[in-house]
Design a protein around this motif. Structure first.
Motif, PDB file in Angstrom:
ATOM      1  N   ASP A  17       0.850  -1.194   0.000  1.00  0.00           N
ATOM      2  CA  ASP A  17       0.000   0.000   0.000  1.00  0.00           C
ATOM      3  C   ASP A  17       0.884   1.242   0.000  1.00  0.00           C
ATOM      4  O   ASP A  17       2.012   1.227   0.486  1.00  0.00           O
ATOM      5  N   VAL A  18       0.335   2.306  -0.562  1.00  0.00           N
ATOM      6  CA  VAL A  18       1.109   3.530  -0.788  1.00  0.00           C
ATOM      7  C   VAL A  18       1.597   4.139   0.523  1.00  0.00           C
ATOM      8  O   VAL A  18       2.735   4.597   0.624  1.00  0.00           O
ATOM      9  N   GLY A  65      -3.038  -1.417  -9.953  1.00  0.00           N
ATOM     10  CA  GLY A  65      -3.667  -0.100  -9.988  1.00  0.00           C
ATOM     11  C   GLY A  65      -2.791   1.018  -9.468  1.00  0.00           C
ATOM     12  O   GLY A  65      -3.024   2.188  -9.793  1.00  0.00           O
ATOM     13  N   ASP A  66      -1.767   0.687  -8.672  1.00  0.00           N
ATOM     14  CA  ASP A  66      -0.860   1.709  -8.133  1.00  0.00           C
ATOM     15  C   ASP A  66       0.516   1.668  -8.798  1.00  0.00           C
ATOM     16  O   ASP A  66       1.506   2.122  -8.225  1.00  0.00           O
ATOM     17  N   SER A 104       1.930   3.401 -11.047  1.00  0.00           N
ATOM     18  CA  SER A 104       2.608   4.697 -11.175  1.00  0.00           C
ATOM     19  C   SER A 104       3.236   5.132  -9.856  1.00  0.00           C
ATOM     20  O   SER A 104       4.224   5.878  -9.848  1.00  0.00           O
ATOM     21  N   GLN A 105       2.671   4.677  -8.736  1.00  0.00           N
ATOM     22  CA  GLN A 105       3.235   5.006  -7.428  1.00  0.00           C
ATOM     23  C   GLN A 105       4.476   4.164  -7.137  1.00  0.00           C
ATOM     24  O   GLN A 105       5.479   4.672  -6.627  1.00  0.00           O
ATOM     25  N   TRP A 106       4.414   2.873  -7.466  1.00  0.00           N
ATOM     26  CA  TRP A 106       5.602   2.034  -7.231  1.00  0.00           C
ATOM     27  C   TRP A 106       6.771   2.536  -8.070  1.00  0.00           C
ATOM     28  O   TRP A 106       7.912   2.542  -7.608  1.00  0.00           O
TER      29      TRP A 106
END
Length: 451
Positions: free
Chosen positions: A265-266, A294-295, A297-299
């Protein structure tokens, strides 16, 4: 206009033989020697490995020039930036660079038979892992039975068996090192299997290698040891000890962190990223496991590597399913951020005290290594390094294959053609070449064409 070179990996699926006992191979199959394809390195010097290296300004710098050839060998570096020095005998480059920028140096290796020179770009900025990390991790062989002695044995083997001369760098401790909280930082201290973590790190660094450690943002880890939170709840607790633990790892001089929980999780990724970056020491930050798509781009922004899968096993069905399902991550692959389909299941593995030889056949192992190279995936060896056999060494020291994985452009190979059992991958290279993989995932020989 540069000419384009076609590099072919030809890999087949389910053929080859192995000695099986109750579904597990118990020794190195005696048939494997005839499958060795990697040519022996010449006696003259040859410089291998990555062509680019990232470091933050003021951070500790350690890089060992990877060179094959007859020893003794001497090393030098032309145009070395201020703050760095090279050991002429070991090829270790150490120090720190204060000023940001790109520095192109020339690595030099000499022995009685000749000299090799190669340009090498040092990028001083905010990015680490400009090429996929190459190293070893303890989990797939030792599991929770890992110990200081076993980790040191693997580090020594990486040097003695010559893998360090092909660009392999990291010795990473997975779950199983943790004891209770304590020390001046109230960080997680080691258990009795690791009597002196700082001494272990010093020994690994003295060999010219780097060392990594493991944790997770739960109260307990998968193997039942302390994580970076505290609460009566086993999973995410109320009280964070992330800063405490990071400070302890800095005191031990760690270079790599595997941070493991599910789902990633972010919030907890950013918390750890900020804690790591608040110190001068560069630590490659690797997430595990099954990072949510779905995340992505954050990783890409916060982690150097992130696991795209569950844990790999040494079966064709498992490796085949995980490896050939990575194309959706291609847009997020590049220098400093690498999707990770998990570790390499070659050699002696076992996930605990008892080891067995991988259940992958020779052809399946060629598929495994070739595919991970084309994917620009992190290459983390999962076997007991002290028991490396000649066939496994040949898989891990093919410099042409490593060069595809370590290409500075950092593009992931993607599927360009698929027809029944045949899959064709293509990976653009920095020099304008195209690396192409032809894979037959079936049991019968077949034809494949590429334009």
């Amino acid at each position: 206009m540069k000419s384009k070179i076609l590099i072919l990996f030809v890999a087949m699926g389910l053929s080859g033989t192995a000695n099986m006992v109750c579904g597990q191979t118990t020794a190195v199959p005696d048939t494997l020697s005839k499958y060795i394809l990697t040519p022996k390195a010449p006696d003259t010097p040859r410089i291998n490995g990555a062509k680019v290296f990232g470091v933050r300004p003021g951070s500790h710098f350690l890089y060992t020039i990877p060179a094959t050839g007859v020893r003794p060998m001497s090393f030098a570096v032309d145009h070395l930036p201020k703050g760095l020095k090279v050991d002429a005998e070991t090829g270790q480059i150490i120090g720190s660079i204060k000023k940001t920028g790109e520095y192109v140096v020339t690595l030099i290796a000499k022995n009685a038979l000749g000299e090799a020179r190669r340009d090498f770009k040092i990028v001083v900025g905010d990015k680490l892992a400009l090429t996929p990390p190459m190293g070893w991790n303890s989990w797939n062989c030792w599991g929770n039975a890992v110990s200081q002695e076993k980790v040191l044995s693997s580090a020594k083997a990486m040097v003695e068996k010559g893998l360090i001369n092909h660009g392999w760098q990291y010795i990473n401790i997975d779950d199983g090192w943790q004891g209770l909280r304590g020390g001046k930082h109230q960080g997680v201290m080691t258990n009795s299997k690791f009597p002196d973590m700082k001494a272990l790190a010093d020994e690994v660094h003295a060999m010219g290698l780097k060392i990594g450690i493991y944790s997770g943002p739960w109260v307990g880890t998968y193997a039942g040891h302390l994580g970076s939170y505290h609460s009566v709840n086993y999973h995410h607790g109320k009280y964070s000890f992330v800063k405490n633990d990071v400070q302890q790892w800095m005191d031990w001089d760690m270079d790599y962190l595997k941070y493991d929980w599910n789902p990633n999780d972010v919030y907890h990724v950013k918390e750890m990223m900020d804690a790591l970056r608040s110190h001068k020491r560069d630590v490659v930050f690797s997430l595990s496991n099954s990072a949510p798509w779905g995340d992505a781009s954050q990783w890409e922004k916060m982690a150097n590597c992130w696991r795209t899968t569950g844990d790999i096993k040494d079966t064709w069905e498992n490796m085949n399913r995980l490896g050939f399902n990575q194309t959706k991550w291609a847009a997020y692959t590049g220098p400093g951020h690498w999707p990770d389909p998990d570790m390499l299941v070659v050699g002696m593995v076992g996930w605990g005290p008892r080891l067995h030889y991988t259940r992958l056949t020779a052809d399946e192992q060629y598929t495994h290594i070739s595919l991970w190279a084309l994917l620009a995936a992190p290459l983390l060896i999962g076997c007991d390094m002290a028991q490396l056999d000649d066939f496994t060494i040949s898989l891990l020291t093919n410099d042409e294959v490593i060069e595809v994985n370590q290409d500075p452009l950092g593009k992931q190979g993607t599927v360009v053609k698929e027809n029944e059992s045949v899959v064709v991958y293509a990976k653009p290279m920095e020099d304008g070449a195209m690396a192409v993989g032809l894979f037959n995932r079936g049991e019968k020989p077949t034809k494949a064409t590429v334009t």
